[in-house]
Design a protein around this motif. Structure first.
Motif, PDB file in Angstrom:
ATOM      1  N   LEU A  21      38.165  -7.195 -15.977  1.00 35.11           N
ATOM      2  CA  LEU A  21      38.050  -8.598 -15.616  1.00 35.11           C
ATOM      3  C   LEU A  21      39.405  -9.257 -15.476  1.00 35.11           C
ATOM      4  O   LEU A  21      39.504 -10.469 -15.355  1.00 35.11           O
ATOM      5  CB  LEU A  21      37.231  -9.352 -16.675  1.00 35.11           C
ATOM      6  N   ALA A  22      40.464  -8.481 -15.564  1.00 33.33           N
ATOM      7  CA  ALA A  22      41.794  -9.079 -15.473  1.00 33.33           C
ATOM      8  C   ALA A  22      42.115  -9.426 -14.035  1.00 33.33           C
ATOM      9  O   ALA A  22      41.813  -8.675 -13.121  1.00 33.33           O
ATOM     10  CB  ALA A  22      42.841  -8.123 -16.024  1.00 33.33           C
ATOM     11  N   GLY A  23      42.758 -10.558 -13.847  1.00 34.63           N
ATOM     12  CA  GLY A  23      43.134 -10.964 -12.512  1.00 34.63           C
ATOM     13  C   GLY A  23      44.351 -10.194 -12.034  1.00 34.63           C
ATOM     14  O   GLY A  23      45.020  -9.488 -12.779  1.00 34.63           O
ATOM     15  N   ALA A  24      44.650 -10.347 -10.743  1.00 34.24           N
ATOM     16  CA  ALA A  24      45.805  -9.673 -10.161  1.00 34.24           C
ATOM     17  C   ALA A  24      47.089 -10.210 -10.751  1.00 34.24           C
ATOM     18  O   ALA A  24      47.165 -11.349 -11.181  1.00 34.24           O
ATOM     19  CB  ALA A  24      45.788  -9.876  -8.656  1.00 34.24           C
ATOM     20  N   THR A  76      34.037  -7.168  -7.799  1.00 35.98           N
ATOM     21  CA  THR A  76      34.182  -6.420  -6.544  1.00 35.98           C
ATOM     22  C   THR A  76      34.744  -7.312  -5.446  1.00 35.98           C
ATOM     23  O   THR A  76      35.655  -6.925  -4.701  1.00 35.98           O
ATOM     24  CB  THR A  76      32.822  -5.849  -6.118  1.00 35.98           C
ATOM     25  N   HIS A  77      34.213  -8.524  -5.360  1.00 41.31           N
ATOM     26  CA  HIS A  77      34.698  -9.451  -4.340  1.00 41.31           C
ATOM     27  C   HIS A  77      36.185  -9.774  -4.539  1.00 41.31           C
ATOM     28  O   HIS A  77      36.957  -9.783  -3.569  1.00 41.31           O
ATOM     29  CB  HIS A  77      33.880 -10.739  -4.367  1.00 41.31           C
ATOM     30  N   LEU A  78      36.580 -10.044  -5.757  1.00 39.67           N
ATOM     31  CA  LEU A  78      37.976 -10.380  -6.010  1.00 39.67           C
ATOM     32  C   LEU A  78      38.889  -9.204  -5.692  1.00 39.67           C
ATOM     33  O   LEU A  78      39.987  -9.375  -5.137  1.00 39.67           O
ATOM     34  CB  LEU A  78      38.149 -10.821  -7.462  1.00 39.67           C
ATOM     35  N   ARG A 108      42.115 -15.148  -6.331  1.00 45.72           N
ATOM     36  CA  ARG A 108      42.027 -15.463  -7.759  1.00 45.72           C
ATOM     37  C   ARG A 108      41.082 -16.647  -7.932  1.00 45.72           C
ATOM     38  O   ARG A 108      41.038 -17.562  -7.109  1.00 45.72           O
ATOM     39  CB  ARG A 108      43.392 -15.763  -8.374  1.00 45.72           C
ATOM     40  N   MET A 109      40.352 -16.622  -9.012  1.00 48.37           N
ATOM     41  CA  MET A 109      39.369 -17.672  -9.254  1.00 48.37           C
ATOM     42  C   MET A 109      40.030 -18.958  -9.735  1.00 48.37           C
ATOM     43  O   MET A 109      40.981 -18.924 -10.514  1.00 48.37           O
ATOM     44  CB  MET A 109      38.348 -17.218 -10.292  1.00 48.37           C
ATOM     45  N   ILE A 110      39.473 -20.075  -9.280  1.00 51.70           N
ATOM     46  CA  ILE A 110      39.879 -21.380  -9.797  1.00 51.70           C
ATOM     47  C   ILE A 110      38.708 -22.113 -10.439  1.00 51.70           C
ATOM     48  O   ILE A 110      38.884 -23.162 -11.062  1.00 51.70           O
ATOM     49  CB  ILE A 110      40.500 -22.255  -8.694  1.00 51.70           C
ATOM     50  N   ASP A 111      37.493 -21.550 -10.299  1.00 56.07           N
ATOM     51  CA  ASP A 111      36.321 -22.184 -10.899  1.00 56.07           C
ATOM     52  C   ASP A 111      35.280 -21.112 -11.160  1.00 56.07           C
ATOM     53  O   ASP A 111      35.100 -20.191 -10.344  1.00 56.07           O
ATOM     54  CB  ASP A 111      35.754 -23.255  -9.955  1.00 56.07           C
ATOM     55  N   VAL A 112      34.603 -21.202 -12.314  1.00 57.85           N
ATOM     56  CA  VAL A 112      33.520 -20.284 -12.628  1.00 57.85           C
ATOM     57  C   VAL A 112      32.493 -21.023 -13.474  1.00 57.85           C
ATOM     58  O   VAL A 112      32.846 -21.809 -14.362  1.00 57.85           O
ATOM     59  CB  VAL A 112      34.026 -19.018 -13.356  1.00 57.85           C
TER      60      VAL A 112
END
Length: 660
Positions: free
Chosen positions: A36-39, A181-183, A189-193
C-alpha cells in the motif's frame, strides 16, 4: 506542453455499475507501488500554490471551517468570505437534506483557482457529467447514504485548465486491491480516500493526481489502522498525515506525505475534538491551517472531529510559537492555557500573528478601552478632564490593597465615596498604578458597560466584550460563584493593538480638546529607554550585525514605548462554582517605536502590539510578599511569558539596526 486525454469505461462491481474516469498525461512515467506504499519520486517539495490541492501548501491565507450547515449556508459563507471549498463532509441527512462540515480557503493569491464548484446528492454518473461540463477535476469526493441505502456523492471540483490542469483519476465502488492496481498502472498518488457500505459490503472511493513534476511526492496510504498504527506509520515513514478517513469500526485509512527535506514543515494531527470551535482554536493556537477534517459520531452519540494541520506561520510568528513551548502539554498540544502574540507596523503589515483573534480574559490590559472611550468623550466635548470624579473604596488597608480590590457595587455607599481626584487624575491612576477603583469610577460615570462596548464595536474590536468590573476576575456577585461564562471580559491581542493603532494614526481619536495627547500621557509613556531585557536583545542583534556597543546603547536610548499590562490569579470553576482549577493571566498591549536611520537622520518605525497568556493552569499562585508561599509553576509560566513579551520585537529590532 503535454496533452491530456480522457478514457472512460464501465465496470461491474458486485451488483453496482460504476463509471470510472481516467485522465492521464501522454508519456507520463509509471511508478510501481509496494503493497500500500505510494510511489517514491526523487523530487519532493511543498507546493507553492494550491492549484493541485491544498494539502501541501503552507503559505498563510484566510481559512474557515464550519459544521452542521445546510447547503444554502455553505454557499452563503463561501460568498461572504471570498472563499472556495476544499473539502466537504456529510454530517447527517435531515428529512432528505444533508448537513455539512466544510473547509474553505480564501480564493486568492496562492490558493486561487480558475474556477470551482461543489455539488451534493449526485449519482456517480452525475459526478462524471458535471466534471465534463465544467472541464474540471475533483479535489474531494464523499460518498454518503442519502437514505434507504442509496449512495450519493458530495464533491468539490476545480477547473482543470491552464496552470491548474493536472493528469488525474478517480474511482468509486472499488476494493483496496483494485485501487492499488490502478495506482501502479497510472503512476498517480491519492489525494482523497473514503469508505462506504452497501449492506455489509465495504467499498472505497478515491481521487488521485499524476505523481510527476511539481506534483511529485514521496507518499504512502494505509488502510484499517488504529490510532497507534497511524502513529507508527507516520514515524516509520518520516511522514505527515494529509488525509484521514475514519471508518465505522473506529479504524482509519490515511494518506501520508514524506515530511523531510524541501517537503518538511511543522504539522499536527489530533483525534476527537468535541466541537468545531475546539478544532479552530487548536489550529489558531499553533498558527496552522487544517488540511483535512473528519466528522463523525462516536459510540456515545457525540459528534467529534479529527483533523490534520499544516504550519502556516511566517518566520517571526513561528519563532514566537516556539517561545511558548512551556504552554504545551507533553504531546505538544496547546491544552494548558491560551497564548497570543500580535505585532503590526502602524499603517503597514502584520509582523507576528499567533492566535491573535481568540477571545480571552486579559485582566487590566483592557483598561486601554476605558481610556479610549473616555478620551473620545473628551474629544467630542461631552466630558472634560478637569471635572470632578467620583470613585469608591471597597476595602481598608494600604493603597496597594485598596486599588487592587474587586469593585463590589454593594459597597458603593456615601461612606466609601471619594472625590479627591479630578477625572484626569482618575484616568492616570487607572493606567499608571492599575487602579481598579478609578476604572470602576469611569464605568459608573458613563452608566455601565454598554458605552464601552459600543466604542469597541466602532473601533472594529470584533472580539471584545466588557461585561465585568476589572479586578473581580470571574466572580459573580449575584450567585457568589465563579462564573467565567457570564463574567469574563473578552478581548483579543489584535483588538488590544487596534486601540493603540487607532490612537496613533488618529483614526479612533482626534486631538480635539487635546484628547489624543492626553491618551498617550496616561498610557504609561516609558520615555527614551529600552529596559534591561529589551536592551539585552538589542545588544545581541547588534553583535550579530557587527554593530558596536555604542550603537546598541544609542539605539536602546531612543526606543519609545506606551502601554498597559495586566495580571490575574484566579480560578476556573468546579461543578459547584467554587475554585476548581487555579489559573493565571498575564497581559500587555501598547506601542513601541524603533529608531532607524534614513540618510543618516534618525526616524522611527512605529508598531502596535498585544500579547498575553490566559487561563494558564498552575495549581497554585506565587506570593511575592511571603517568602514561604512559593509556586514554581506560576513563576515559570510568568517568566516564560515575560521572555516572550520582549522577544516579540527581536526581528524588527534587527531590521531597524541594519539601517544604522
Amino acid at each position: 506542453m503535454k496533452t491530456a486525454f480522457h478514457n472512460e469505461d464501465t465496470t461491474m462491481l458486485g451488483s453496482i455499475p460504476q463509471t470510472r474516469r481516467l485522465s492521464t498525461m501522454l508519456a507520463a512515467s509509471v511508478l510501481a507501488l509496494a503493497c500500500l506504499a505510494g510511489a517514491q519520486p526523487a523530487q519532493a517539495a511543498l507546493d507553492a500554490t494550491a492549484s493541485t490541492n491544498d494539502h501541501n501548501t503552507n503559505v498563510p491565507t484566510g481559512w474557515w471551517m464550519y459544521h452542521g450547515l445546510t447547503a444554502a449556508q455553505v454557499g452563503s459563507y463561501a460568498s461572504t468570505n471570498g472563499a472556495r471549498l476544499t473539502q466537504v463532509n456529510v454530517d447527517s441527512v435531515v428529512s432528505g437534506s444533508p448537513r455539512f462540515s466544510v473547509r474553505m480557503v480564501r480564493n486568492a493569491g496562492s490558493y486561487s483557482v480558475p474556477g470551482w464548484w461543489w455539488y451534493y446528492g449526485l449519482t456517480f454518473a452525475q459526478v462524471g457529467s458535471y466534471l465534463s461540463t465544467n472541464n474540471a477535476r475533483l479535489i474531494d469526493m464523499e460518498p454518503y447514504d442519502a437514505g434507504g441505502g442509496a449512495i450519493r456523492y458530495a464533491v468539490v471540483m476545480v477547473s482543470n485548465t491552464g496552470t491548474a490542469a493536472r493528469a488525474w483519476s478517480y474511482l468509486s465502488g472499488v476494493t483496496q486491491p483494485q485501487i492499488s492496481t490502478h495506482l501502479a498502472n497510472s503512476g498517480h498518488r491519492m489525494i482523497d480516500v473514503d469508505t462506504y457500505y452497501v449492506g455489509a459490503t465495504k467499498y472505497y472511493s478515491m481521487v488521485a493526481v499524476a505523481n510527476t513534476g511539481a506534483d511529485a511526492k514521496a507518499w504512502q496510504w494505509w488502510i484499517n489502522q488504529s490510532t497507534a498504527g497511524v502513529a507508527a506509520k507516520v514515524s516509520a515513514f518520516n511522514g505527515r498525515v494529509v488525509k484521514m478517513d475514519r471508518q465505522k469500526d473506529g479504524t482509519y485509512n490515511v494518506i501520508l506525505t514524506r515530511n523531510t527535506g524541501s517537503d518538511a514543515t511543522a504539522w499536527w494531527y489530533r483525534y476527537g475534538f468535541t466541537s468545531g470551535t475546539d478544532l479552530i482554536n487548536y489550529a489558531n493556537q499553533v498558527a496552522s491551517r487544517p488540511v483535512d477534517i473528519n466528522s463523525y459520531v462516536d459510540g456515545l452519540g457525540i459528534r467529534r472531529y479529527d483533523a490534520a494541520f499544516i504550519d502556516t506561520a511566517n518566520a517571526s510568528t513561528r519563532r514566537m510559537r516556539s517561545l511558548h513551548s512551556s504552554f504545551l502539554d507533553s504531546n505538544g498540544n496547546p491544552t494548558i492555557g491560551i497564548f497570543e502574540s500580535y505585532l503590526k507596523q502602524v499603517g503597514g503589515t502584520t509582523k507576528v500573528d499567533l492566535n491573535s483573534r481568540r477571545r480571552a480574559e486579559t485582566a487590566s490590559a483592557l483598561k486601554s478601552l476605558h481610556l479610549l472611550h473616555s478620551m473620545r468623550r473628551v474629544a467630542a466635548g461631552t466630558d472634560t478632564l478637569p471635572s470632578s470624579f467620583v470613585y469608591y473604596d471597597y476595602r481598608s488597608g494600604t493603597l496597594t490593597e485598596r486599588k487592587n480590590a474587586c469593585p463590589d457595587p454593594s459597597l458603593e455607599t456615601p461612606a466609601n465615596s471619594r472625590m479627591d481626584y479630578n477625572f484626569e487624575t482618575g484616568l492616570d491612576q487607572m493606567m499608571s498604578i492599575s487602579d481598579n477603583r478609578t476604572t470602576r469610577g469611569s464605568v459608573i460615570r458613563y452608566g455601565g458597560f454598554a458605552p464601552f462596548n459600543a466604542t469597541a464595536s466602532l473601533a472594529g474590536m470584533t472580539g471584545t466584550t466588557l461585561r465585568h468590573n476589572i479586578g473581580c476576575a470571574y466572580k459573580n456577585f449575584s450567585t457568589g460563584k465563579i462564573d467565567p461564562a457570564n463574567r469574563r471580559n473578552d478581548t483579543t491581542a489584535a483588538d488590544l493593538a487596534r486601540i493603540y493603532e487607532g490612537v496613533w494614526d488618529s483614526s479612533l481619536l482626534s486631538n480635539t480638546n487635546n484628547a489624543r495627547t492626553e491618551f498617550l500621557e496616561s498610557a504609561n509613556p516609558a520615555g527614551s529607554v529600552a529596559g534591561t531585557a529589551l536592551q539585552t536583545i538589542i545588544n545581541e542583534e547588534a553583535t550579530k550585525l557587527g554593530k558596536s556597543a555604542t550603537v546598541a546603547s544609542q539605539f536602546g536610548q531612543l526606543i519609545q514605548r506606551w502601554g498597559k499590562g495586566g495580571s490575574y490569579n484566579t480560578c476556573l470553576p468546579d461543578s459547584n462554582g467554587g475554585c476548581g482549577q487555579k489559573v493565571i493571566v498575564r497581559s500587555g498591549t501598547g506601542i513601541i517605536r524603533l529608531p532607524i536611520k534614513v540618510s543618516g537622520v534618525t526616524s522611527y518605525r512605529t508598531y502596535v502590539f498585544g500579547r498575553f497568556i490566559s487561563d494558564v493552569k498552575t495549581g497554585c499562585w506565587e506570593d511575592t510578599n511571603t517568602a514561604t508561599i512559593e509556586c514554581p509553576a506560576d513563576t515559570n509560566y510568568t517568566a516564560a511569558y515575560s521572555k516572550a513579551a520582549n522577544e516579540l520585537y527581536r526581528d524588527e529590532i534587527r531590521l531597524a539596526l541594519m539601517t544604522w
